[in-house]
Design an enzyme around this catalytic site. Structure first.
Site, PDB file in Angstrom:
ATOM      1  N   PRO A   2       0.948  -1.297   0.215  1.00 28.14           N
ATOM      2  CA  PRO A   2       0.004   0.084  -0.164  1.00 28.14           C
ATOM      3  C   PRO A   2       0.898   1.241   0.169  1.00 28.14           C
ATOM      4  O   PRO A   2       1.983   1.385   0.888  1.00 28.14           O
ATOM      5  CB  PRO A   2      -0.808   0.014   1.372  1.00 28.14           C
ATOM      6  CG  PRO A   2      -0.687  -1.471   1.570  1.00 28.14           C
ATOM      7  CD  PRO A   2       0.521  -1.970   1.172  1.00 28.14           C
ATOM      8  N   GLU A   3       0.589   2.150  -0.827  1.00 32.51           N
ATOM      9  CA  GLU A   3       1.160   3.471  -1.060  1.00 32.51           C
ATOM     10  C   GLU A   3       0.033   4.598  -0.525  1.00 32.51           C
ATOM     11  O   GLU A   3      -0.961   4.226  -0.191  1.00 32.51           O
ATOM     12  CB  GLU A   3       1.813   3.742  -2.334  1.00 32.51           C
ATOM     13  CG  GLU A   3       2.753   2.506  -2.829  1.00 32.51           C
ATOM     14  CD  GLU A   3       3.257   2.687  -4.201  1.00 32.51           C
ATOM     15  OE1 GLU A   3       3.252   3.975  -4.564  1.00 32.51           O
ATOM     16  OE2 GLU A   3       3.420   1.802  -4.927  1.00 32.51           O
ATOM     17  N   LYS A  59       2.887   6.969   4.533  1.00 26.40           N
ATOM     18  CA  LYS A  59       2.339   5.592   4.270  1.00 26.40           C
ATOM     19  C   LYS A  59       1.704   5.233   5.598  1.00 26.40           C
ATOM     20  O   LYS A  59       1.566   4.098   6.085  1.00 26.40           O
ATOM     21  CB  LYS A  59       3.053   4.686   3.659  1.00 26.40           C
ATOM     22  CG  LYS A  59       3.685   5.027   2.164  1.00 26.40           C
ATOM     23  CD  LYS A  59       4.170   3.866   1.613  1.00 26.40           C
ATOM     24  CE  LYS A  59       5.410   4.417   0.518  1.00 26.40           C
ATOM     25  NZ  LYS A  59       6.306   3.250   0.264  1.00 26.40           N
ATOM     26  N   ARG A 153      20.793  16.535  -5.576  1.00 24.75           N
ATOM     27  CA  ARG A 153      20.946  15.251  -5.375  1.00 24.75           C
ATOM     28  C   ARG A 153      21.412  14.601  -6.672  1.00 24.75           C
ATOM     29  O   ARG A 153      20.845  14.916  -7.593  1.00 24.75           O
ATOM     30  CB  ARG A 153      19.594  14.294  -5.101  1.00 24.75           C
ATOM     31  CG  ARG A 153      19.655  13.863  -3.558  1.00 24.75           C
ATOM     32  CD  ARG A 153      19.028  15.069  -2.917  1.00 24.75           C
ATOM     33  NE  ARG A 153      18.486  14.779  -1.481  1.00 24.75           N
ATOM     34  CZ  ARG A 153      17.838  15.276  -0.646  1.00 24.75           C
ATOM     35  NH1 ARG A 153      17.281  16.632  -1.217  1.00 24.75           N
ATOM     36  NH2 ARG A 153      17.239  15.030   0.420  1.00 24.75           N
ATOM     37  N   ARG A 257      14.303  -2.486  -6.753  1.00 21.57           N
ATOM     38  CA  ARG A 257      12.807  -2.857  -6.971  1.00 21.57           C
ATOM     39  C   ARG A 257      12.452  -2.945  -8.535  1.00 21.57           C
ATOM     40  O   ARG A 257      13.115  -2.177  -9.287  1.00 21.57           O
ATOM     41  CB  ARG A 257      12.155  -1.486  -6.585  1.00 21.57           C
ATOM     42  CG  ARG A 257      12.481  -0.981  -5.265  1.00 21.57           C
ATOM     43  CD  ARG A 257      12.127  -1.741  -4.115  1.00 21.57           C
ATOM     44  NE  ARG A 257      10.732  -1.829  -3.999  1.00 21.57           N
ATOM     45  CZ  ARG A 257      10.000  -0.930  -3.370  1.00 21.57           C
ATOM     46  NH1 ARG A 257      10.220  -0.031  -2.885  1.00 21.57           N
ATOM     47  NH2 ARG A 257       8.668  -1.191  -3.386  1.00 21.57           N
TER      48      ARG A 257
END
Ligand SMILES: [Zn+2]
Length: 283
Positions: A2-3, A59, A153, A257
């Protein structure tokens, strides 16, 4: 897993059903689900507390409780956790890890087949959610903020968007979706994404999350959340034709991922070496 949209849907589901109700007891089926206390102490602390408000942060599902002292219960669903409100008389499931009994015959059941979900009880929310980054649907998440985040970044954009301490709530499914919408390759160094693509990415994040919430999220992943109707455009669709250009969607691994993208729409850009990084005399 779940996000943000699935957790938000869970929060809305609970909010209508349990706000204002008092917890009369709790049963713990799997002690490790309670991260902060022993089961005995947990039951002692929540017993008699009233659920004042159900909210979301990143979350996490949050319950503000009124008790002898201020108390917050945070729940992270992780891979397979789900929360539902059912009658205390309904048949228990073998995967119910924690059941909160409520006055009036209802109960909140935390069902979690894979047992990675966690509950945290604390007086100060900062102890659990203090390090989380900006909420992507908050007004404070502006294009300028996203530009600043990416400009500072040098790592790949996908892991940056997955970092909960930078932006809270995005996960693997929605990051693949928004990068496809903004035509950005997931491995693009964050500080090389041009401003016009940052603008598209910002818009894609707001639009995709809002749309997914309106459809109660997606139940495409592990976490089945109340029949979510959001259908991913690129996530999990490797081998299917891209909706935009009909090229085959590919799957690669980024930051451990599974990552889905269109190799034609999301071209990989390479960092141009600058004289600052490689002084002329060393070349
Ligand atoms: Zn394409």
């Amino acid at each position: 897993m779940p996000e943000l949209p699935e957790v938000e849907s869970t929060v809305r589901h609970l909010r209508e059903r349990v706000e204002g109700l008092t917890i009369t007891g709790a049963t713990i089926g799997w002690a490790r689900t309670i991260h902060t206390h022993t089961p005995k102490k947990f039951v002692e602390l929540v017993e008699g507390a009233t659920i004042r408000e159900v909210f979301r942060r990143g979350k996490f599902v949050g319950l503000q409780l009124i008790s002898k002292s201020p108390l917050f219960l945070f729940i992270h669903l992780r891979m397979s956790g789900s929360l539902d409100v059912v009658s205390v008389e309904s048949e228990p499931s073998p995967h119910d890890r924690v059941v909160l009994l409520l006055k009036g015959g209802k109960s909140i059941r935390f069902n979690d087949t894979r047992k990675f979900g966690r509950m945290y009880l604390c007086e100060d929310p900062a102890e659990v959610v203090g390090t989380l980054g900006v909420e992507p649907l908050d007004e404070s998440f502006t294009q300028e903020i996203l530009r600043e985040i990416s400009r500072s970044r040098s790592g790949a954009i996908k892991p940056l968007l997955l970092n909960q301490n930078v932006i809270a709530g995005l996960g693997n499914i929605y990051v693949d979706e928004v990068l496809w919408k903004a035509s950005i390759h997931p491995l693009t160094p964050a500080d090389t994404v041009p401003p016009e693509k940052i603008a598209r990415l910002h818009q894609a994040i707001k639009e995709t999350l809002t749309e997914a919430i309106s459809l109660a999220g997606t139940d495409f992943g592990d976490g089945v959340v109340y029949g979510g109707m959001y259908r991913p455009l690129v996530y999990g669709r490797d081998g299917d034709p891209c909706d935009r250009c009909q090229s085959d969607i590919e799957k690669i691994v980024v930051a451990q991922r599974g990552t889905h993208f269109c190799p034609a729409c999301q071209k990989k850009t390479r960092r141009r070496s600058t004289s600052r990084a490689y002084p002329a005399k060393l070349r």
